[in-house]
Design an enzyme around this catalytic site. Structure first.
Site, mmCIF file in Angstrom:
data_model
loop_
_atom_site.group_PDB
_atom_site.id
_atom_site.type_symbol
_atom_site.label_atom_id
_atom_site.label_comp_id
_atom_site.label_asym_id
_atom_site.label_seq_id
_atom_site.Cartn_x
_atom_site.Cartn_y
_atom_site.Cartn_z
ATOM 1 N N CYS A 137 0.778 -1.316 -0.006
ATOM 2 C CA CYS A 137 0.007 -0.207 -0.044
ATOM 3 C C CYS A 137 0.964 1.375 0.036
ATOM 4 O O CYS A 137 1.401 1.516 0.941
ATOM 5 C CB CYS A 137 -0.864 -0.134 1.206
ATOM 6 S SG CYS A 137 -2.024 1.476 1.349
ATOM 7 N N CYS A 140 -0.410 4.043 2.270
ATOM 8 C CA CYS A 140 -0.213 3.641 3.670
ATOM 9 C C CYS A 140 1.300 3.814 4.102
ATOM 10 O O CYS A 140 1.712 4.433 5.421
ATOM 11 C CB CYS A 140 -0.574 2.320 4.009
ATOM 12 S SG CYS A 140 -2.338 1.860 3.639
ATOM 13 N N ASP A 141 2.321 3.346 3.206
ATOM 14 C CA ASP A 141 3.546 3.125 3.660
ATOM 15 C C ASP A 141 4.680 3.951 2.867
ATOM 16 O O ASP A 141 5.712 4.085 3.214
ATOM 17 C CB ASP A 141 3.878 1.822 3.709
ATOM 18 C CG ASP A 141 3.212 0.974 4.626
ATOM 19 O OD1 ASP A 141 2.562 1.385 5.590
ATOM 20 O OD2 ASP A 141 2.787 -0.188 4.302
#
Length: 312
Positions: A137, A140-141
């Site tokens: 992701c 997300c990261d």
């Protein structure tokens, strides 16, 4: 302590485009509607940085589109629960049973819109470096790799979009794919014009190296047969998806691809069970077709409940 039993007209499994559209329509028809989501609301589309093929928008972030749709569904009375994991379903009984970690739900209709997950990196070191260099992701990261060296693995639109997005954090990104691009021409043109991206086609990642976190990868040039090692701090993997149907394998017949057979009316082999979105076996899978499935499933669910005398 016995779990609380709660009755619902419709339980929707999955809060992606199909599930939330179904929830919006079901709520609008005054059906007691619950959406259960094991992951994040919006599914994979929530990570899309710019959607340009959804009617009514020149460009829209996936998170913004999903947030609006979630608000619409909730405004019509649908309840969305993304924190109570489903443990078991029993679909051939009436009412159907959906058991979560905390509750047991009895449902007149179940709409399965559980979508798909990204396929894991098929290397033995994946587990060691998951979350410590291997990620799925970018939204997300990606921020973890400010001024680091990043690789993106994959050749479809998801991979190309991820690469474009991640260049906001890095000045050096490798886009690695084992064959030729499958992404659309517009997306390909953008990445080819991005000076931060080095494109490596006909190339495979064969091994991951590092102590406590990822430090480098071995890549094989399939044209020359030469393997070399390059320094990489993080890999974002976009190599396809697998349908989320493990929960239903003992209840429904699945196709060879693991999806749920259902026609354009979204009806499965079990009365009162519908399949919508990417989890349904069909030829075309787009945001628009997922929304269409959600609409169809909800409207025909309401019709079924009327025919059964469950509602006026």
């Amino acid at each position: 302590m016995a779990k609380e039993k709660i009755h619902k007209n419709i339980i929707i499994i999955g809060a992606g485009m199909a599930g939330l559209t179904a929830a919006m329509y079901a709520g609008r028809m005054n059906l007691d509607t619950l959406v259960l989501e094991n992951g994040i609301v919006g599914g994979q589309i929530a990570n899309a940085t710019g959607i340009e093929n959804y009617p009514g928008f020149i460009s829209v972030k996936g998170a913004d589109l999903i947030s609006t749709l979630q608000q619409q569904a909730e405004n019509f009375g649908a309840v969305i629960d993304e924190f109570d994991t489903i443990k078991k379903v029993t679909l051939r009984e009436n009412p159907k049973i959906v058991e979560t970690e905390e509750k047991i739900y009895l449902a007149d209709v179940v709409i399965i819109a559980s979508g798909m997950n990204r396929r894991k990196l098929p290397l033995p070191e994946e587990r060691k470096f998951a979350g410590r260099g291997v990620h799925y992701c970018e939204l997300c990261d990606g921020h973890m790799y400010q001024n680091k060296i990043i690789a993106v693995m994959g050749g479809g639109n998801a991979a190309v979009d991820a690469a474009q997005f991640l260049t906001k954090y890095t000045d050096k990104l490798y886009l690695i794919h084992r064959s030729e691009f499958r992404a659309d021409e517009i997306s390909q043109k953008r990445i080819r014009q991005n000076p931060k991206i080095e494109i490596m086609l006909q190339t495979e990642i064969t091994k991951l190296h590092g102590d406590k976190k990822l430090e480098s990868i071995d890549i094989l040039d399939k044209n020359t047969g030469v393997t070399k090692n390059i320094a990489v701090d993080g890999i974002f993997v976009n190599i396809g998806v697998v349908p989320n149907t493990e929960l239903f394998k003992d209840e429904l017949k699945l196709s060879a691809s693991g999806r749920i057979p259902a026609g354009e009316n979204c009806k499965t082999e079990i009365e009162g069970v519908f399949a919508a979105g990417d989890v349904r076996e069909k030829e075309i899978r787009q945001l628009t077709t997922a929304a269409a499935d959600g609409t169809t499933a909800a409207l025909l669910a309401e019709k079924l409940l009327r025919n059964l005398g469950i509602r006026d």
